[in-house]
Design a protein around this motif. Sequence first.
Motif, short mmCIF file in Angstrom:
data_model
loop_
_atom_site.label_atom_id
_atom_site.label_comp_id
_atom_site.label_asym_id
_atom_site.label_seq_id
_atom_site.Cartn_x
_atom_site.Cartn_y
_atom_site.Cartn_z
N THR A 28 0.56 -1.49 0.24
CA THR A 28 0.11 0.36 0.19
C THR A 28 0.97 0.71 -0.53
N VAL A 29 2.03 1.40 1.13
CA VAL A 29 2.90 2.57 0.52
C VAL A 29 3.56 2.49 -0.28
N ILE A 30 3.33 1.45 -1.56
CA ILE A 30 4.20 1.91 -2.98
C ILE A 30 2.95 2.51 -3.74
N ALA A 31 1.40 2.06 -3.64
CA ALA A 31 0.63 2.04 -4.42
C ALA A 31 0.04 3.67 -3.89
N GLN A 32 -0.48 3.46 -2.96
CA GLN A 32 -0.69 4.83 -2.46
C GLN A 32 -0.76 5.90 -1.11
N GLY A 33 1.06 5.65 -0.38
CA GLY A 33 1.22 5.82 0.09
C GLY A 33 2.26 7.23 -0.23
N LEU A 34 3.10 6.84 -1.06
CA LEU A 34 3.98 7.74 -2.00
C LEU A 34 3.74 8.07 -3.58
N PRO A 35 3.93 9.27 -3.63
CA PRO A 35 3.85 9.54 -5.35
C PRO A 35 4.77 9.64 -6.51
N TRP A 36 4.13 8.50 -7.53
CA TRP A 36 5.24 8.62 -8.78
C TRP A 36 6.23 10.09 -9.14
N PRO A 37 7.28 9.44 -8.79
CA PRO A 37 7.70 7.99 -9.52
C PRO A 37 9.10 7.67 -7.99
N GLU A 38 8.79 8.62 -7.17
CA GLU A 38 9.43 8.34 -5.30
C GLU A 38 9.34 6.81 -5.09
N ASN A 39 8.17 6.90 -4.98
CA ASN A 39 7.31 5.46 -4.81
C ASN A 39 8.11 3.86 -5.26
N LEU A 40 9.28 4.34 -6.59
CA LEU A 40 9.30 3.27 -7.37
C LEU A 40 10.84 2.91 -6.53
N ALA A 284 -1.50 16.16 1.62
CA ALA A 284 -1.96 17.24 2.50
C ALA A 284 -0.20 18.06 3.02
N VAL A 285 -0.14 17.05 3.69
CA VAL A 285 1.37 17.16 4.22
C VAL A 285 2.70 17.35 3.16
N ARG A 286 2.73 16.56 2.88
CA ARG A 286 3.75 16.85 1.49
C ARG A 286 3.56 18.41 0.91
N ASP A 287 2.50 18.19 0.04
CA ASP A 287 2.57 20.15 -0.34
C ASP A 287 2.49 20.87 1.08
N ALA A 288 2.30 20.92 1.76
CA ALA A 288 2.00 21.29 2.57
C ALA A 288 3.83 21.88 3.30
N THR A 289 4.45 20.52 3.69
CA THR A 289 5.56 20.48 4.20
C THR A 289 6.58 20.92 2.59
N GLY A 290 6.83 21.24 1.67
CA GLY A 290 7.59 21.31 0.95
C GLY A 290 8.15 20.46 0.55
N GLY A 291 7.22 19.12 0.73
CA GLY A 291 8.31 17.85 0.18
C GLY A 291 9.40 17.96 1.27
N GLN A 292 9.26 18.45 2.39
CA GLN A 292 9.71 17.13 3.43
C GLN A 292 9.81 16.32 4.29
N SER A 293 8.44 15.92 3.86
CA SER A 293 7.55 14.88 4.79
C SER A 293 8.04 13.67 3.79
N LEU A 294 7.69 14.18 2.76
CA LEU A 294 8.41 13.03 1.28
C LEU A 294 9.88 12.05 1.89
N ARG A 295 10.62 13.21 1.78
CA ARG A 295 12.16 13.20 2.12
C ARG A 295 12.22 12.52 3.13
N ALA A 296 11.85 12.08 4.46
CA ALA A 296 11.53 11.76 5.57
C ALA A 296 10.96 10.89 5.42
N ASN A 297 9.78 11.23 4.95
CA ASN A 297 9.34 9.23 4.16
C ASN A 297 10.00 8.09 4.13
N ARG A 298 10.73 8.92 2.91
CA ARG A 298 10.90 7.63 1.89
C ARG A 298 13.01 7.02 2.78
N SER A 299 13.10 8.10 3.50
CA SER A 299 14.40 8.28 4.36
C SER A 299 13.63 6.75 5.54
N LEU A 300 12.68 6.91 6.21
CA LEU A 300 12.56 5.85 7.02
C LEU A 300 11.86 4.87 6.75
#
Length: 322
Positions: A28-40, A284-300
């Motif tokens: 689910t984290v791949i299909a619905q949890g992260l945006p493309w292409p970062e999910n791949l 929405a959290v990803r957008d509001a943090t300018g992608g910082q939460s995406l970086r953190a989510n991938r890293s963790l």
Amino acid sequence: MHARSIVRSLQVDEATARGTPLVALESTVIAQGLPWPENLETARAMEAVVREAGAEPSTIAVLDGEIRLGLAPDEILEIAAVAAPRTAPGAGPRPWVKANRRDLSAIVAAGGCAATTVSATLWIARRAGLAPGVMATGGLGGVHRDAGTTFDVSTDLDELARADGMLVVCSGMKSILDLPATLESLETRGVPVVGYRTGELPGFVARTSGLALEHRVDSPEEVARLVLAHRSLGLPGAVVLVQPVPEADAIDPGLLARAIDGALAEARRRGISGKPLTPFLLGAVRDATGGQSLRANRSLLVANARLAGEVALAMVGVRADC
Ligand code: PSU
Ligand code: MN
């Protein structure tokens, strides 16, 4: 009527034959949890670090009605591509739904495709004989902040209470949730939440949540001993190991709190609830943090997959000592 089998990939079969421990990964984290292409990229990185640690990744999903343990690279690509913007109308991948445990029978009967959440992944892993074993993810589902009126409590919690012999490595629960209520709920269900090199519940993409934990371990061997003690006492359910996001990629807890408040207000305005709520709030959290939460989510996610691999190996060693 025979029991429907779980289809194992060649790599999973070979690893089992060699005695290499498996690490279950959800989809689910791949299909619905992260945006493309970062999910791949993230899905591939998670598999790579599990192998670096000496274990074998087994990503779980339902493909054309078949429950699968271990996916080939082109199958991971297909799941990730669900999140890619469509270029031509009508074209694009088959529909991939988000499946928790209660959805599995309907999807299998219809011959459909589904990405599995923590609850469905845990159930499949156990059914496939992985216990005692390890799964890795980012953040667990839990009690939503308005659960008093909506009753929206992730089935992840009930499945954790049932998943005998499994260890789930994560960075706590998604911070869009009511964290104190989720911790209480895990205590009620008898699920230990153990800090990895921390005495505090991590705040998912932030390192801290302000909530103290009672149990802490500091090495993969200590984790392995705890999981095997849980099992040898005959205690039911999974153990949850929580690891804070790597410091360099962590997001400021204040910034995160503001982003979540905005995301929750937006979800209420748009009337979003149920299954789409978690993916909407994360976006929405990803957008509001300018992608910082995406970086953190991938890293963790990558850090948790690595630790899961290390613990899976330590469990083989500890069992040999017993
Ligand atoms: N971890 C992440 N991102 C995610 C998830 C976990 O970093 O998207 C997924 C997991 O599959 C988890 C699910 O089981 O979100 C919870 O969804 P819900 O709140 O609808 O139960
Ligand atoms: Mn829900």
